[in-house]
Each structure stands twice: as C-alpha cells, then as structure tokens.
Design a protein around this motif. Structure first.
Motif, PDB file in Angstrom:
ATOM      1  N   VAL A  98     -17.574  29.071  32.183  1.00 37.93           N
ATOM      2  CA  VAL A  98     -17.994  27.563  33.069  1.00 37.93           C
ATOM      3  C   VAL A  98     -19.122  27.389  33.042  1.00 37.93           C
ATOM      4  N   TYR A  99     -20.139  28.233  33.016  1.00 37.10           N
ATOM      5  CA  TYR A  99     -21.582  27.895  33.057  1.00 37.10           C
ATOM      6  C   TYR A  99     -22.015  27.535  31.593  1.00 37.10           C
ATOM      7  N   CYS A 100     -21.430  28.275  30.564  1.00 34.94           N
ATOM      8  CA  CYS A 100     -21.825  27.801  29.154  1.00 34.94           C
ATOM      9  C   CYS A 100     -21.220  26.568  28.844  1.00 34.94           C
ATOM     10  N   LEU A 101     -20.016  26.249  29.433  1.00 33.51           N
ATOM     11  CA  LEU A 101     -19.675  25.173  29.205  1.00 33.51           C
ATOM     12  C   LEU A 101     -20.218  23.958  29.865  1.00 33.51           C
ATOM     13  N   LEU A 102     -20.774  23.988  30.823  1.00 35.11           N
ATOM     14  CA  LEU A 102     -21.649  22.972  31.534  1.00 35.11           C
ATOM     15  C   LEU A 102     -23.020  22.879  30.950  1.00 35.11           C
ATOM     16  N   ALA A 103     -23.652  23.894  30.254  1.00 43.07           N
ATOM     17  CA  ALA A 103     -24.685  23.848  29.421  1.00 43.07           C
ATOM     18  C   ALA A 103     -24.515  23.206  28.150  1.00 43.07           C
ATOM     19  N   PHE A 104     -23.468  23.190  27.452  1.00 41.79           N
ATOM     20  CA  PHE A 104     -23.129  22.759  26.248  1.00 41.79           C
ATOM     21  C   PHE A 104     -22.901  20.956  26.589  1.00 41.79           C
ATOM     22  N   LEU A 105     -22.065  20.814  27.596  1.00 44.30           N
ATOM     23  CA  LEU A 105     -21.768  19.492  28.304  1.00 44.30           C
ATOM     24  C   LEU A 105     -23.241  18.601  28.391  1.00 44.30           C
ATOM     25  N   MET A 106     -24.162  19.440  28.703  1.00 44.01           N
ATOM     26  CA  MET A 106     -25.622  18.973  29.324  1.00 44.01           C
ATOM     27  C   MET A 106     -26.093  18.535  27.850  1.00 44.01           C
ATOM     28  N   ALA A 107     -26.093  19.531  26.897  1.00 44.19           N
ATOM     29  CA  ALA A 107     -26.634  19.256  25.597  1.00 44.19           C
ATOM     30  C   ALA A 107     -26.176  18.141  24.939  1.00 44.19           C
ATOM     31  N   TRP A 108     -24.730  17.741  25.063  1.00 43.52           N
ATOM     32  CA  TRP A 108     -24.159  16.629  24.586  1.00 43.52           C
ATOM     33  C   TRP A 108     -24.538  15.466  25.256  1.00 43.52           C
ATOM     34  N   GLY A 109     -24.600  15.572  26.781  1.00 43.54           N
ATOM     35  CA  GLY A 109     -25.015  14.348  27.491  1.00 43.54           C
ATOM     36  C   GLY A 109     -26.685  14.015  27.107  1.00 43.54           C
ATOM     37  N   VAL A 110     -27.331  14.828  26.614  1.00 45.73           N
ATOM     38  CA  VAL A 110     -29.004  14.582  26.320  1.00 45.73           C
ATOM     39  C   VAL A 110     -28.831  13.983  24.830  1.00 45.73           C
TER      40      VAL A 110
END
Length: 240
Positions: A98-110
């Motif tokens: 879940v933590y990694c998913l949030l990190a990759f979502l943040m990368a996509w958002g940026v």
C-alpha cells in the motif's frame, strides 16, 4: 490500526524524502528542458516533448522502485522497531504494498502536474499560434504524452492503474527479498514489462506486456506468502 500507522511512519522516514528528491529532479529536468526547447526553437510544440518526458518519467520510476525496494541502512533501527511492534511478516508485506502504491501514485500525480505546467508554458510562449485546446490535442495525439495523461481514455486509465499496482507489488516483493537475503528476479522482469507497456500505450503489445506483468505480480505474491507460511510453520515446530 496503531501498528499499521507506526509501520507506515517508519517506511516514510526511511524513504519518503528520497522519493520526493527524485520527483523534484524529474520535474526540474522536464520543465528545464522544455523551457530551453521553447527558447531555442520558435516552432517547438508540446508534441515534440513526448519522447524525452516519457524516458525521464521511466527513469524516475526505476529510481523510486530502487528506493522503495532497497534494504534498510545498517545503522537504522527499522528492523528493531518492526520487531518491537510485533507485526507479522505478512502484514508488513501488505502495508509495504500500500505504501509503495501511494508513492507511485504520487509520482504519476507529479508527472501529470508537470505536463500541465508544460502545456501552460507552451500556450504562453511568444511563438504560440494555436488555440487554447491545442496542448490537449497534442497530448492525445502523442502516445508517450497520452500514456502519462490519458484524460478520458478509460482503457488507458485501466492499464495505468494496473501498472501502478504491479509496480507496488514488485517494489514490496523486492524489499522482502532484501530482508530475506534472497533474489527477486521476477520483480525486475515485471518492472520491465510495466514500463514497456506504459510506453506502448493501449495497443496489442502494451496489453500483452500488462498481462505478462500481472503474471509476475502473482508470482511475487505467491512466493512471498509461501515464505511467510513456511516461516510460521517452522516457528510452530520450534515452539513444540
């Protein structure tokens, strides 16, 4: 719930600042290059920026993957803190996904924010001769830009969402392999498939690579859960 939040806090302390640093470098590199191109080429378009943006984004995803899947520093108290909290290996693995998913979502958002900022720079440039919707048309026309900002392309959104989930599973599996002093070849193969499918957009090749990535993701999960079950059985035997 408190244990879950504590583990998430430990993970964030260990890697969040590194992830943010990678995303800052990614954004600066893309916007800096695009500003330079607009200054040197009056006829430059957002469509021209597609390929470099995608490669920079892919490199940033690889860097984030290495950060999330890397081992904890020897001098850190991460392992000690996890043992003190009494969290099972399986629960730690799921929290990490879940933590990694949030990190990759943040990368996509940026990346999406950077793309919109580049579109704003493009329409504000002195040499711009298009209409307000020109950047959106160019994004839709470029498979590289479209793969980063699919807008209302639901098929592409599904591929990207699946890709983010697979990346999270691979990163968590690789982190687990680092703790167990084993290898995670499937994670690297899956990472390659995910990044390749994102660059291919929605095509037969891209969908095929996504299916292959899903296979490696399931392999990572089964391998990890199998190790947890084996370890739990061994602990019971030792207790007897």
């Amino acid at each position: 719930m408190r244990k879950t939040l504590s583990i998430t806090e430990l993970l964030a302390r260990r890697s969040l600042w590194k992830v943010l640093a990678v995303l800052a470098v990614m954004a600066a590199a893309e916007l800096g290059w695009f500003a330079l191109m607009l200054g040197n080429r009056p006829d430059a378009t957002l469509f021209d920026a597609g390929r470099p943006f995608m490669w920079i984004f892919a490199a940033a995803n690889i860097a984030v993957f290495v950060i999330l899947g890397g081992p904890a520093a020897k001098k850190s108290n991460y392992g000690y803190s996890v043992r003190m909290l009494g969290v099972t290996e399986g629960r730690l693995y799921l929290i990490n996904i879940v933590y990694c998913l949030l990190a990759f979502l943040m990368a996509w958002g940026v990346q999406a924010a950077v793309l919109m900022a580049a579109a704003k720079m493009y329409t504000s440039a002195p040499g711009f001769t298009g209409v307000v919707m020109s950047p959106m048309v160019e994004i839709y026309s470029s498979r590289y830009l479209h793969a980063m900002l699919p807008m209302q392309d639901y098929a592409m959104l599904a591929v990207l969402a699946a890709g983010l989930l697979f990346l999270a599973v691979y990163a968590a599996s690789f982190a687990e392999a680092q703790r167990a002093r084993s290898t995670a070849v499937s994670a690297f193969l899956g990472l390659t498939c995910v990044l390749a499918s994102r660059m291919r957009a929605v095509s037969e090749t891209g969908l095929l690579l996504t299916i292959v990535a899903a296979f490696f993701a399931m392999f990572c999960v089964f391998a990890a859960t199998g190790r947890f079950a084996k370890k739990g059985s061994k602990e019971v035997d030792d207790g007897e």
